[in-house]
Design a protein around this motif. Structure first.
Motif, PDB file in Angstrom:
ATOM      1  N   CYS A 152       0.822  -1.220   0.000  1.00 52.40           N
ATOM      2  CA  CYS A 152       0.000   0.000   0.000  1.00 52.40           C
ATOM      3  C   CYS A 152       0.856   1.270   0.000  1.00 52.40           C
ATOM      4  O   CYS A 152       0.327   2.376   0.076  1.00 52.40           O
ATOM      5  CB  CYS A 152      -0.924   0.001   1.212  1.00 52.40           C
ATOM      6  SG  CYS A 152      -0.062   0.161   2.790  1.00 52.40           S
ATOM      7  N   HIS A 153       2.175   1.113  -0.066  1.00 56.89           N
ATOM      8  CA  HIS A 153       3.115   2.243  -0.061  1.00 56.89           C
ATOM      9  C   HIS A 153       2.996   3.097   1.200  1.00 56.89           C
ATOM     10  O   HIS A 153       3.165   4.309   1.159  1.00 56.89           O
ATOM     11  CB  HIS A 153       2.944   3.108  -1.314  1.00 56.89           C
ATOM     12  CG  HIS A 153       3.020   2.315  -2.578  1.00 56.89           C
ATOM     13  ND1 HIS A 153       4.198   1.824  -3.075  1.00 56.89           N
ATOM     14  CD2 HIS A 153       2.042   1.886  -3.429  1.00 56.89           C
ATOM     15  CE1 HIS A 153       3.963   1.151  -4.187  1.00 56.89           C
ATOM     16  NE2 HIS A 153       2.660   1.161  -4.423  1.00 56.89           N
TER      17      HIS A 153
ATOM     18  N   ILE B 155      -5.627   0.163   0.042  1.00 58.84           N
ATOM     19  CA  ILE B 155      -5.393  -0.210  -1.348  1.00 58.84           C
ATOM     20  C   ILE B 155      -6.664   0.022  -2.144  1.00 58.84           C
ATOM     21  O   ILE B 155      -7.763  -0.048  -1.608  1.00 58.84           O
ATOM     22  CB  ILE B 155      -4.927  -1.675  -1.497  1.00 58.84           C
ATOM     23  CG1 ILE B 155      -5.942  -2.639  -0.894  1.00 58.84           C
ATOM     24  CG2 ILE B 155      -3.568  -1.880  -0.880  1.00 58.84           C
ATOM     25  CD1 ILE B 155      -5.661  -4.092  -1.217  1.00 58.84           C
ATOM     26  N   VAL B 156      -6.487   0.331  -3.421  1.00 65.96           N
ATOM     27  CA  VAL B 156      -7.623   0.555  -4.314  1.00 65.96           C
ATOM     28  C   VAL B 156      -7.794  -0.700  -5.146  1.00 65.96           C
ATOM     29  O   VAL B 156      -6.855  -1.160  -5.795  1.00 65.96           O
ATOM     30  CB  VAL B 156      -7.393   1.791  -5.218  1.00 65.96           C
ATOM     31  CG1 VAL B 156      -8.557   1.979  -6.165  1.00 65.96           C
ATOM     32  CG2 VAL B 156      -7.163   3.026  -4.374  1.00 65.96           C
TER      33      VAL B 156
ATOM     34  N   ARG C 199     -11.450  -2.724 -11.230  1.00 63.94           N
ATOM     35  CA  ARG C 199     -10.986  -2.125 -12.479  1.00 63.94           C
ATOM     36  C   ARG C 199     -11.893  -0.977 -12.915  1.00 63.94           C
ATOM     37  O   ARG C 199     -11.412   0.092 -13.262  1.00 63.94           O
ATOM     38  CB  ARG C 199     -10.930  -3.203 -13.550  1.00 63.94           C
ATOM     39  CG  ARG C 199     -10.263  -2.753 -14.796  1.00 63.94           C
ATOM     40  CD  ARG C 199     -10.004  -3.913 -15.696  1.00 63.94           C
ATOM     41  NE  ARG C 199      -9.329  -3.449 -16.889  1.00 63.94           N
ATOM     42  CZ  ARG C 199      -8.886  -4.214 -17.830  1.00 63.94           C
ATOM     43  NH1 ARG C 199      -9.024  -5.521 -17.714  1.00 63.94           N
ATOM     44  NH2 ARG C 199      -8.291  -3.725 -18.887  1.00 63.94           N
ATOM     45  N   PHE C 200     -13.198  -1.196 -12.909  1.00 65.75           N
ATOM     46  CA  PHE C 200     -14.135  -0.174 -13.363  1.00 65.75           C
ATOM     47  C   PHE C 200     -14.769   0.568 -12.188  1.00 65.75           C
ATOM     48  O   PHE C 200     -14.936   1.773 -12.235  1.00 65.75           O
ATOM     49  CB  PHE C 200     -15.218  -0.797 -14.256  1.00 65.75           C
ATOM     50  CG  PHE C 200     -14.649  -1.413 -15.496  1.00 65.75           C
ATOM     51  CD1 PHE C 200     -14.156  -0.617 -16.513  1.00 65.75           C
ATOM     52  CD2 PHE C 200     -14.588  -2.788 -15.639  1.00 65.75           C
ATOM     53  CE1 PHE C 200     -13.616  -1.176 -17.657  1.00 65.75           C
ATOM     54  CE2 PHE C 200     -14.057  -3.365 -16.784  1.00 65.75           C
ATOM     55  CZ  PHE C 200     -13.567  -2.552 -17.794  1.00 65.75           C
ATOM     56  N   ILE C 201     -15.122  -0.170 -11.159  1.00 66.26           N
ATOM     57  CA  ILE C 201     -15.682   0.449  -9.957  1.00 66.26           C
ATOM     58  C   ILE C 201     -14.587   0.436  -8.903  1.00 66.26           C
ATOM     59  O   ILE C 201     -14.240  -0.614  -8.363  1.00 66.26           O
ATOM     60  CB  ILE C 201     -16.929  -0.317  -9.458  1.00 66.26           C
ATOM     61  CG1 ILE C 201     -17.997  -0.325 -10.550  1.00 66.26           C
ATOM     62  CG2 ILE C 201     -17.453   0.296  -8.176  1.00 66.26           C
ATOM     63  CD1 ILE C 201     -19.180  -1.198 -10.241  1.00 66.26           C
ATOM     64  N   ARG C 202     -14.015   1.591  -8.642  1.00 66.88           N
ATOM     65  CA  ARG C 202     -12.910   1.689  -7.686  1.00 66.88           C
ATOM     66  C   ARG C 202     -13.426   1.602  -6.258  1.00 66.88           C
ATOM     67  O   ARG C 202     -14.404   2.245  -5.895  1.00 66.88           O
ATOM     68  CB  ARG C 202     -12.169   3.011  -7.883  1.00 66.88           C
ATOM     69  CG  ARG C 202     -11.604   3.164  -9.254  1.00 66.88           C
ATOM     70  CD  ARG C 202     -10.158   2.906  -9.219  1.00 66.88           C
ATOM     71  NE  ARG C 202      -9.612   2.957 -10.573  1.00 66.88           N
ATOM     72  CZ  ARG C 202      -8.450   2.462 -10.871  1.00 66.88           C
ATOM     73  NH1 ARG C 202      -7.726   1.911  -9.943  1.00 66.88           N
ATOM     74  NH2 ARG C 202      -8.009   2.515 -12.092  1.00 66.88           N
TER      75      ARG C 202
ATOM     76  N   THR D  49      -8.911  -1.764   3.288  1.00 63.51           N
ATOM     77  CA  THR D  49      -7.777  -1.829   4.198  1.00 63.51           C
ATOM     78  C   THR D  49      -6.753  -2.811   3.636  1.00 63.51           C
ATOM     79  O   THR D  49      -7.107  -3.894   3.187  1.00 63.51           O
ATOM     80  CB  THR D  49      -8.226  -2.297   5.598  1.00 63.51           C
ATOM     81  OG1 THR D  49      -9.209  -1.389   6.081  1.00 63.51           O
ATOM     82  CG2 THR D  49      -7.081  -2.346   6.571  1.00 63.51           C
ATOM     83  N   CYS D  50      -5.498  -2.422   3.677  1.00 67.38           N
ATOM     84  CA  CYS D  50      -4.424  -3.274   3.154  1.00 67.38           C
ATOM     85  C   CYS D  50      -4.340  -4.566   3.980  1.00 67.38           C
ATOM     86  O   CYS D  50      -4.228  -4.507   5.206  1.00 67.38           O
ATOM     87  CB  CYS D  50      -3.100  -2.528   3.219  1.00 67.38           C
ATOM     88  SG  CYS D  50      -1.685  -3.510   2.680  1.00 67.38           S
TER      89      CYS D  50
END
Length: 66
Positions: free
Chosen positions: A17-18, A23-24, A27-30, A34-35
């Motif tokens: 998660c950097h 985290i996201v 693909r289409f619905i973001r 929680t990581c």
């Protein structure tokens, strides 16, 4: 010769998660989640244990002369 190597645990930024803890996904619905690796903290504990096996290099066909 076998050698045991151990690194003491240290705190580091989560690579998944950097360091954000989120985290996201999708693909289409973001969707923000929680990581799973750091469980939302953005930090992880990293440690290492390994065994080194060190041997002399002896190519096949090479004869040792005394």
């Amino acid at each position: 010769m076998k050698q045991e190597v151990k690194k003491e645990p240290k705190v580091a930024l989560c690579r998944k998660c950097h360091g954000t803890g989120k985290i996201v996904s999708g693909r289409f619905i973001r969707k923000t989640e929680t990581c799973p690796q750091c469980e939302g903290s953005g930090r992880v504990t990293v440690s290492c244990e390994m065994t080194l096996d060190i041997r002399p290099y002896k190519p096949k066909g090479e004869q040792v002369m005394d």
